[in-house]
Scaffold this active site. Sequence first.
Site, mmCIF file in Angstrom:
data_model
loop_
_atom_site.group_PDB
_atom_site.id
_atom_site.type_symbol
_atom_site.label_atom_id
_atom_site.label_comp_id
_atom_site.label_asym_id
_atom_site.label_seq_id
_atom_site.Cartn_x
_atom_site.Cartn_y
_atom_site.Cartn_z
ATOM 1 N N ASP A 1 7.654 3.854 9.990
ATOM 2 C CA ASP A 1 7.028 2.921 9.075
ATOM 3 C C ASP A 1 6.480 1.718 10.024
ATOM 4 O O ASP A 1 7.022 1.286 10.725
ATOM 5 C CB ASP A 1 8.124 2.155 8.281
ATOM 6 C CG ASP A 1 7.425 1.169 7.298
ATOM 7 O OD1 ASP A 1 6.296 1.348 7.047
ATOM 8 O OD2 ASP A 1 8.242 0.274 6.755
ATOM 9 N N HIS A 2 5.084 1.570 10.292
ATOM 10 C CA HIS A 2 4.400 0.736 10.920
ATOM 11 C C HIS A 2 4.722 0.896 12.424
ATOM 12 O O HIS A 2 4.993 -0.151 13.131
ATOM 13 C CB HIS A 2 4.556 -0.436 10.263
ATOM 14 C CG HIS A 2 4.095 -1.005 8.982
ATOM 15 N ND1 HIS A 2 3.847 -0.032 8.106
ATOM 16 C CD2 HIS A 2 3.972 -2.029 8.362
ATOM 17 C CE1 HIS A 2 3.529 -0.282 7.127
ATOM 18 N NE2 HIS A 2 3.508 -1.775 7.001
#
Length: 110
Positions: free
Chosen positions: A94-95
């Site tokens: 995530d990111h």
Amino acid sequence: MVNYKDLGLVNTREMFAKAIKGGYAIPAFNFNNMEQLQAIVKASAETKSPVILQVSKGARNYANGTLLRYLAEGAVAYARELGWEKPEIVLHLDHGDSFETCKSCISQAL
């Protein structure tokens, strides 16, 4: 390099194709520890619902990428123990905020 299939995971391409065809959404949850992961997997297994397990850079720093990879592998085994014969579980960064982080995740399967 570790392959996601060796961990019992699936990929989002297959997962999203089924969701589009079936007209349903797929939840994505960040987890940082075993207790969070247990709850996510238990709910997914009970409903036989595909799920995306997300790991942030912070989680990798907190729990270590290697340990998180084995937690994901354990999540698949746990889902099977709960009666989900063919778990549909994805592990997702995530990111990723840098090339190095992304490269590390790919080479370590997280």
